[in-house]
Design a protein around this motif. Sequence first.
Motif, mmCIF file in Angstrom:
data_model
loop_
_atom_site.group_PDB
_atom_site.id
_atom_site.type_symbol
_atom_site.label_atom_id
_atom_site.label_comp_id
_atom_site.label_asym_id
_atom_site.label_seq_id
_atom_site.Cartn_x
_atom_site.Cartn_y
_atom_site.Cartn_z
ATOM 1 N N LEU A 127 -30.119 -10.542 -6.466
ATOM 2 C CA LEU A 127 -28.948 -10.167 -6.516
ATOM 3 C C LEU A 127 -27.736 -11.185 -6.129
ATOM 4 O O LEU A 127 -26.709 -11.507 -6.699
ATOM 5 C CB LEU A 127 -28.550 -9.078 -5.774
ATOM 6 C CG LEU A 127 -29.384 -7.660 -6.062
ATOM 7 C CD1 LEU A 127 -29.121 -6.600 -5.296
ATOM 8 C CD2 LEU A 127 -29.187 -7.459 -7.462
ATOM 9 N N ILE A 128 -27.746 -11.781 -4.970
ATOM 10 C CA ILE A 128 -26.857 -12.826 -4.628
ATOM 11 C C ILE A 128 -26.803 -14.133 -5.711
ATOM 12 O O ILE A 128 -25.671 -14.369 -5.962
ATOM 13 C CB ILE A 128 -27.410 -13.617 -3.320
ATOM 14 C CG1 ILE A 128 -27.153 -12.713 -2.098
ATOM 15 C CG2 ILE A 128 -26.493 -15.097 -3.054
ATOM 16 C CD1 ILE A 128 -27.772 -12.992 -0.793
ATOM 17 N N MET A 129 -27.864 -14.579 -6.177
ATOM 18 C CA MET A 129 -27.793 -15.737 -7.346
ATOM 19 C C MET A 129 -27.062 -14.915 -8.481
ATOM 20 O O MET A 129 -26.382 -15.763 -9.341
ATOM 21 C CB MET A 129 -29.303 -15.856 -7.901
ATOM 22 C CG MET A 129 -30.012 -16.732 -6.682
ATOM 23 S SD MET A 129 -31.582 -17.359 -7.543
ATOM 24 C CE MET A 129 -31.099 -18.095 -9.108
ATOM 25 N N VAL A 196 -28.460 -23.169 -3.364
ATOM 26 C CA VAL A 196 -27.141 -23.322 -3.779
ATOM 27 C C VAL A 196 -27.213 -24.086 -5.228
ATOM 28 O O VAL A 196 -26.524 -24.198 -6.350
ATOM 29 C CB VAL A 196 -26.463 -24.206 -2.878
ATOM 30 C CG1 VAL A 196 -25.063 -24.470 -3.528
ATOM 31 C CG2 VAL A 196 -26.283 -23.127 -1.628
ATOM 32 N N ARG A 197 -28.271 -25.209 -5.102
ATOM 33 C CA ARG A 197 -28.453 -25.837 -6.610
ATOM 34 C C ARG A 197 -28.903 -24.915 -7.858
ATOM 35 O O ARG A 197 -28.331 -25.022 -8.980
ATOM 36 C CB ARG A 197 -29.344 -26.993 -6.458
ATOM 37 C CG ARG A 197 -28.938 -28.069 -5.228
ATOM 38 C CD ARG A 197 -29.801 -29.354 -5.551
ATOM 39 N NE ARG A 197 -31.106 -29.342 -5.323
ATOM 40 C CZ ARG A 197 -32.040 -29.307 -4.475
ATOM 41 N NH1 ARG A 197 -31.217 -29.654 -3.186
ATOM 42 N NH2 ARG A 197 -33.194 -29.418 -4.071
ATOM 43 N N ALA A 198 -29.704 -24.242 -7.556
ATOM 44 C CA ALA A 198 -30.172 -23.098 -8.540
ATOM 45 C C ALA A 198 -29.001 -22.229 -9.161
ATOM 46 O O ALA A 198 -28.719 -21.966 -10.266
ATOM 47 C CB ALA A 198 -31.155 -22.304 -8.045
ATOM 48 N N ILE A 199 -28.099 -21.945 -8.175
ATOM 49 C CA ILE A 199 -26.869 -21.017 -8.324
ATOM 50 C C ILE A 199 -25.981 -21.843 -9.200
ATOM 51 O O ILE A 199 -25.377 -21.420 -10.179
ATOM 52 C CB ILE A 199 -26.102 -20.519 -7.188
ATOM 53 C CG1 ILE A 199 -27.092 -19.538 -6.577
ATOM 54 C CG2 ILE A 199 -24.752 -20.064 -7.627
ATOM 55 C CD1 ILE A 199 -26.535 -19.000 -5.143
ATOM 56 N N ILE A 200 -25.781 -23.181 -9.097
ATOM 57 C CA ILE A 200 -24.674 -24.067 -9.755
ATOM 58 C C ILE A 200 -25.388 -24.243 -11.296
ATOM 59 O O ILE A 200 -24.989 -24.000 -12.198
ATOM 60 C CB ILE A 200 -24.477 -25.245 -9.143
ATOM 61 C CG1 ILE A 200 -23.997 -25.137 -7.525
ATOM 62 C CG2 ILE A 200 -23.862 -26.400 -9.649
ATOM 63 C CD1 ILE A 200 -23.706 -26.269 -6.746
ATOM 64 N N GLY A 201 -26.704 -24.353 -11.136
ATOM 65 C CA GLY A 201 -27.394 -24.537 -12.328
ATOM 66 C C GLY A 201 -27.008 -23.430 -13.436
ATOM 67 O O GLY A 201 -26.887 -23.394 -14.483
#
Length: 329
Positions: A127-129, A196-201
């Motif tokens: 959910l956060i992602m 964080v890197r996955a969220i940005i991607g």
Amino acid sequence: MPAATWLRKNLFNGWWNSLLTVVTVAGLILLLRPLLAWTFTEARWFVIPATARLLAVGPFPVDQVWRVWTLLGATLFLVTLTVWLRRSVRPWVRPSIVTLWVMLPVLTVALLSAVPINLWGGLMITLIMTVAALAIAFPLGILLALGRVSSMPVIRILSTTFVELMRGVPLVSVLFLAWLMVPLFVPENWRTPQLVRAIIGFALFNGAYISEYVRGGLQGVPKGQGEAARALGLGGFDTMYRIVLPQALRSVVPGLVGQSITAFKNTSLVVIIGLLDLLGITQSILGNPRFLGLERELYAFLMLLFFCLASLMSWAGRRIELRMGLGTR
């Protein structure tokens, strides 16, 4: 409308519809009979309550789980308050609700930052992602759409290049790029956590697709709208912000909701870079000797959970469409 009345009006309102209804129901029963038999007689559902905490928050410390429940309670309270006061005409209501929603990310960081990110997992991280990626992707998509229709060649070329690049590669490659390549170009003391890197991607990838929906909406707004606004003395920014963009966004709400649901389901791909989302934590649970051979039960539960949450997002989208009058005016 009573159930009997609805059935008679929709499913049994003639001999052909009645026959078709009976045949369809009988066919479904025959097809689903093995599944129903397994569900109610063979499946060992004890694995779901036994692993409920892991599925919800992953390896989050037990003594710190109160932080997650506090955040969940605050979110549900804010949603309830928003629905309850949405029709209020008092001038202070809307600014207050907007302020509370803006403060929610601050509360999230304050509550969850005390626990290392590598201990987050389960439904919480999914959910956060989803929320974080979409919160970045929506404004990014609008800016890219405006860039693609801009009269300035440099901005138009850069926006088009970014959108076509993101739409031309699979999401898996974007995640691998964020996982493997970013550390090669960023000093070690500047590296962000893997989540964080996955969220940005995810945000960059979904922003490119959202921009195409918005661009389609912009192209669907009659040119006379902008010409009339300029004739009334509005500048280019005010014309786009007050006249054109609201109409464009209103017309593409169904597509934006669909892209949001797709983004939510695609979060399961982060398992390939080692994040313990719902799918990742399920695979970890199946490595426990106590739960060997329970793959079908766990994956069936995951399918049902994803279906329910996606259906909730779809329902919310339909409510937004009704409030905006889509299909009626």
